[in-house]
Design a protein around this motif. Structure first.
Motif, mmCIF file in Angstrom:
data_model
loop_
_atom_site.group_PDB
_atom_site.id
_atom_site.type_symbol
_atom_site.label_atom_id
_atom_site.label_comp_id
_atom_site.label_asym_id
_atom_site.label_seq_id
_atom_site.Cartn_x
_atom_site.Cartn_y
_atom_site.Cartn_z
ATOM 1 N N GLU A 357 -20.726 0.772 33.258
ATOM 2 C CA GLU A 357 -21.021 1.659 32.205
ATOM 3 C C GLU A 357 -22.377 2.115 32.506
ATOM 4 O OE1 GLU A 357 -18.770 4.450 28.510
ATOM 5 O OE2 GLU A 357 -18.924 1.678 27.948
ATOM 6 N N GLN A 393 -18.843 14.288 12.865
ATOM 7 C CA GLN A 393 -17.052 13.186 12.516
ATOM 8 C C GLN A 393 -17.140 12.518 11.728
ATOM 9 O OE1 GLN A 393 -14.560 13.143 16.637
ATOM 10 N NE2 GLN A 393 -13.523 13.613 14.838
ATOM 11 N N VAL A 395 -15.530 10.672 11.275
ATOM 12 C CA VAL A 395 -14.173 9.359 11.652
ATOM 13 C C VAL A 395 -14.712 8.558 12.344
ATOM 14 C CG1 VAL A 395 -13.457 10.259 13.504
ATOM 15 C CG2 VAL A 395 -12.539 9.137 12.053
ATOM 16 N N LEU A 399 -18.044 3.585 14.173
ATOM 17 C CA LEU A 399 -18.252 2.436 15.353
ATOM 18 C C LEU A 399 -19.282 1.877 15.016
ATOM 19 C CD1 LEU A 399 -17.330 5.488 17.647
ATOM 20 C CD2 LEU A 399 -15.926 3.409 16.970
ATOM 21 N N GLU A 406 -20.589 4.893 23.746
ATOM 22 C CA GLU A 406 -19.414 5.763 24.954
ATOM 23 C C GLU A 406 -18.448 6.766 23.704
ATOM 24 O OE1 GLU A 406 -18.544 1.294 23.645
ATOM 25 O OE2 GLU A 406 -17.933 1.109 26.289
ATOM 26 N N ARG A 407 -18.219 6.813 22.939
ATOM 27 C CA ARG A 407 -17.632 8.462 22.966
ATOM 28 C C ARG A 407 -18.104 9.440 22.824
ATOM 29 N NH1 ARG A 407 -13.019 8.357 19.386
ATOM 30 N NH2 ARG A 407 -12.808 10.547 18.737
ATOM 31 N N TYR A 410 -18.140 10.109 27.194
ATOM 32 C CA TYR A 410 -16.316 10.269 27.053
ATOM 33 C C TYR A 410 -16.096 11.990 26.662
ATOM 34 C CZ TYR A 410 -15.674 6.736 30.380
ATOM 35 O OH TYR A 410 -15.546 5.370 31.380
ATOM 36 N N CYS A 411 -16.240 11.143 25.112
ATOM 37 C CA CYS A 411 -15.789 12.942 24.545
ATOM 38 C C CYS A 411 -16.877 13.807 23.620
ATOM 39 C CB CYS A 411 -14.257 12.551 24.210
ATOM 40 S SG CYS A 411 -14.487 11.522 22.807
ATOM 41 N N TYR B 82 -7.280 7.372 18.692
ATOM 42 C CA TYR B 82 -8.129 8.129 18.280
ATOM 43 C C TYR B 82 -9.486 7.816 18.656
ATOM 44 C CZ TYR B 82 -10.476 12.351 16.997
ATOM 45 O OH TYR B 82 -11.687 13.939 17.142
ATOM 46 N N LEU B 83 -9.925 7.121 18.194
ATOM 47 C CA LEU B 83 -10.592 6.525 17.748
ATOM 48 C C LEU B 83 -11.047 5.373 19.470
ATOM 49 C CD1 LEU B 83 -12.765 4.528 14.724
ATOM 50 C CD2 LEU B 83 -12.836 6.565 16.106
ATOM 51 N N GLN B 85 -10.905 6.851 21.878
ATOM 52 C CA GLN B 85 -11.268 6.939 23.441
ATOM 53 C C GLN B 85 -12.940 7.054 24.332
ATOM 54 O OE1 GLN B 85 -10.310 11.808 22.833
ATOM 55 N NE2 GLN B 85 -10.922 11.034 20.304
ATOM 56 N N GLY B 86 -12.822 7.019 25.514
ATOM 57 C CA GLY B 86 -14.127 6.146 25.701
ATOM 58 C C GLY B 86 -14.550 4.750 25.480
ATOM 59 N N TYR B 113 -6.711 3.708 6.108
ATOM 60 C CA TYR B 113 -7.227 3.885 7.655
ATOM 61 C C TYR B 113 -6.688 5.069 7.993
ATOM 62 C CZ TYR B 113 -9.514 2.876 11.843
ATOM 63 O OH TYR B 113 -9.730 2.310 13.271
ATOM 64 N N LYS B 116 -7.723 8.582 7.169
ATOM 65 C CA LYS B 116 -8.484 8.735 8.177
ATOM 66 C C LYS B 116 -8.709 8.996 9.559
ATOM 67 C CE LYS B 116 -11.806 5.852 6.687
ATOM 68 N NZ LYS B 116 -12.879 4.975 6.904
ATOM 69 N N ILE B 117 -7.781 8.373 10.211
ATOM 70 C CA ILE B 117 -7.802 8.293 11.044
ATOM 71 C C ILE B 117 -7.349 9.504 11.957
ATOM 72 C CG2 ILE B 117 -7.206 7.836 14.056
ATOM 73 C CD1 ILE B 117 -9.814 6.299 12.707
ATOM 74 N N ALA B 120 -7.605 13.088 11.049
ATOM 75 C CA ALA B 120 -9.465 13.244 12.406
ATOM 76 C C ALA B 120 -8.602 13.874 13.920
ATOM 77 C CB ALA B 120 -10.330 12.623 13.279
ATOM 78 N N HIS B 327 -9.033 10.320 27.926
ATOM 79 C CA HIS B 327 -10.679 10.185 27.038
ATOM 80 C C HIS B 327 -10.875 11.704 25.749
ATOM 81 C CE1 HIS B 327 -11.790 11.323 30.863
ATOM 82 N NE2 HIS B 327 -12.276 12.337 30.351
ATOM 83 N N MET B 328 -10.403 12.429 26.129
ATOM 84 C CA MET B 328 -9.976 13.964 25.966
ATOM 85 C C MET B 328 -8.808 14.160 25.338
ATOM 86 S SD MET B 328 -13.128 16.117 27.935
ATOM 87 C CE MET B 328 -13.688 16.674 26.456
ATOM 88 N N LYS B 414 -13.429 23.498 22.790
ATOM 89 C CA LYS B 414 -12.694 23.774 21.670
ATOM 90 C C LYS B 414 -13.790 25.455 20.781
ATOM 91 C CE LYS B 414 -14.386 20.264 18.435
ATOM 92 N NZ LYS B 414 -14.642 18.351 18.374
ATOM 93 N N ASN B 415 -14.825 25.593 21.257
ATOM 94 C CA ASN B 415 -15.560 26.374 19.893
ATOM 95 C C ASN B 415 -15.292 27.786 20.372
ATOM 96 O OD1 ASN B 415 -16.905 24.325 18.668
ATOM 97 N ND2 ASN B 415 -18.061 23.554 19.726
#
Lengths: 427, 427
Positions: A357, A393, A395, A399, A406-407, A410-411, B82-83, B85-86, B113, B116-117, B120, B327-328, B414-415
């Protein structure tokens, strides 16, 4: 009033606070959490965990939990193909050129059309934090000039090329050798006084240019010290075609080399997938940039550059979005795809190592940036080109700064970029 | 007042106008430009170029130049990841599980926790137009129930699984065989009365479950007629491990088959990359869904499913985002990656054909949708699950409806989604 401390005039300084991440070396990220970066005369003066006392009179712009990274550089992108993203990707290179791309590029004889597409294209570069790029226009100088005006409006930086073609394309995309040369000279002369935008000599690729045109473009590059960008060895059929068109050259690279279009000035060779061993050595010796465009190469079923092999030989490997064969202008997507592409080569051949990366990030920032000078890093003396990233976001607060990066790679997306700096100024 | 025409009560009807695109067959898109779609009792009654006179009293919702497509279905996704990703994508499967994923999943013992996750995560599904999905939770039923409440709030649809593990994981992610079974029964009984959300039996994968647990889960599935989701043959080391853990089974698939977890009820097998020929035939005969997760498989350097080979044999191939190894969450990204992955296999082996765009779209809509019943298409009688796409980019007006869809798949986000419908209702 001038605030002065010792021999420093503080009015010239800017200070940002945040979480700075960059790659001085390709093998690891430098992470400066909750630190202060000082900008003096467009350039990084230093990064401090605690702000030295003498700078305290200066107002600090505090980006809090955001991460701040070098802005991105794209070494290979086609502005006129902006609307082609995602369209026609069932074809391979030569058919894709003939069926979609040439048809599309003809439309740029119309300046209204050019204005519409180029303003959207440049906005997308800007939105995605790509603040410097090496761009192909078309053969049409009026439209190329519109592209340059759009780049100026956004206050970003680019090398822009008037495309040269005098053979092997539809008639209304061809110029005579003399016209192609003459208009290239005009384009260079009209655009040599800008600070942030520079011309670059742009033969489309060897098959589109007669030997005479290639030779004259090479002479021009050397005489006026203008860099060069073109395509090299993207597709197996293309490589065969070049061999048949230029039978007296040893290989594809040699066609450019013999015409002074390879390494005499700064040189970008996009793709470089199917190089012979001799060509690979030449790329290293001549210090050209071999630009990896991972998505374009998969979308057109071309192949995958052996990126870690080239890197480990010390070749300058750059990264390009290659829109429109590449489907996204975002360099985070290109970083992600470069990593994925190296994993694919690793899956098929365990001896090839994976691009890390930090390496992929280094390519998209410091290495790509070197084509423009000292940019793409936050080391002392580097031009401060940066983007500030803060996802809305909730959430994400969970991190660490590196995980946020990284996030984002990737997204994340352009909406996560909350500020952009070029040469020390917010743009 | 009830408006009646013939035997139809018009108050029950809804009419949308726009450019409808869907895939009745996988080999081509059906495109109905500037047409009227009539919804009756949640389902598509028909699409008309000209609105029949008897429907004229009904108000038409006109989406003008927008395109309207079936909403997406994701057949494999892990909510607790979910968190992730990447993050951590430098590792391969087993190390990635041990170093990141299990550590992360332990946190879901904490309901705050989880809240929260999961909020999202579900928002991101909704935002991206994935209105139905098959989701892995964790072993923790309290948190799994929070996930279900979040899905309910968004008025979308899902199969949700309480994860089963009684071996080969860190101690605080393991349950006794009896507790794992007991809590699975509780989870099923607590969630069997919902219309849009259903339980699904979810052994993590064979290595995480004792033979005893697998057998009891299989019995439960058959007895209560509950579908099954799990992982199969994702990574070469994993396949070897399964062979050593279950030496009396012929192959990996056989471990599930012999325990009634394979094709007795609707069954999802995620990944299915390294299947033996016998396993491939079994997948077809037992009508299980082999779910292709192209990004996850590249991100963890696992391999690439031979998707066109399976499809051409008549196997039900589904698509999954597989967040977090994928990752998405976006299914347009998964469609794009499935096409790219097939191109990569084609590059390395010319005999394998490329997955077409309409096929990949079909997988993410109609085929994935079949796991939920009649959804994922706009044929008469199908539940009207749809998203409306209208980029705010001015330049998009240059494109045809199909090109708009192609661009949305390759570089939209998504937008661009301006409305979402599930079972005929805007959500």
């Amino acid at each position: 009033m001038i605030i002065e401390v010792g021999d420093e005039i503080l009015n010239d300084l800017k200070i940002l606070k945040g979480n700075f991440i960059f790659t001085k070396e390709k093998d690891f990220f430098e992470i400066h959490e909750k630190s202060f970066l000082i900008i003096k005369n467009k350039r990084v003066l230093g990064i401090y965990k605690n702000l030295p006392k003498k700078y305290e009179p200066i107002k600090v712009k505090d980006y809090k939990d955001a991460i701040i990274i070098p802005s991105f550089v794209d070494l290979h992108v086609h502005a006129p193909q902006y609307l082609q993203q995602g369209v026609g990707l069932d074809l391979e290179l030569i058919d894709w050129l003939n069926k979609y791309t040439f048809e599309n590029e003809m439309k740029f004889v119309n300046e209204n059309y050019a204005k519409k597409i180029y303003s959207a294209f440049v906005k997308d570069l800007y939105d995605n934090g790509t603040l410097r790029s090496c761009i192909f226009g078309t053969i049409h100088n009026n439209s190329n000039q519109i592209l340059i005006e759009e780049i100026k409006k956004r206050k970003i930086s680019a090398f822009v090329g008037k495309v040269n073609m005098d053979q092997n394309a539809p008639e209304n995309l061809l110029q005579t050798t003399d016209d192609s040369l003459k208009e290239t000279i005009e384009f260079i002369d009209n655009n040599s006084k800008e600070d942030l935008i520079k011309p670059i000599i742009t033969p489309r690729f060897a098959p589109s240019c007669s030997l005479d045109l290639l030779k004259k473009l090479g002479d021009l590059s050397v005489k006026k010290k203008i860099p060069v960008q073109t395509h090299l060895s993207e597709n197996k059929d293309e490589v065969k075609w070049v061999k048949s068109l230029f039978p007296s050259n040893k290989n594809y690279s040699d066609v450019y080399l013999k015409n002074q279009l390879y390494g005499m000035e700064k040189t970008i060779m996009a793709h470089a997938i199917y190089l012979e061993e001799e060509e690979i050595k030449m790329a290293k010796n001549k210090n050209v940039y071999l630009v990896h465009c991972p998505d374009a190469n998969i979308n057109l079923s071309s192949g995958i550059m052996p990126v870690t092999k080239y890197l480990d030989m010390g070749i300058q490997v750059g990264l390009g979005s290659d829109v429109g064969a590449g489907h996204m202008i975002s360099m985070t997507n290109t970083i992600k795809s470069a990593i994925q592409s190296s994993k694919i080569r690793h899956i098929f051949n365990n001896n090839e190592r994976i691009l890390t990366e930090s390496e992929a990030f280094y390519l998209a920032t410091k290495l790509n940036g070197s084509f423009f000078g000292k940019t793409g890093s936050f080391e002392k003396g580097y031009l401060f080109d940066a983007i500030v990233i803060d996802s809305n976001q909730n959430v994400i607060k969970e991190l660490s700064p590196l995980e946020k990066l990284e996030r984002f790679i990737y997204c994340g997306d352009k909406n996560d970029i909350i500020a952009r700096y070029l040469e020390g100024e917010e743009v």
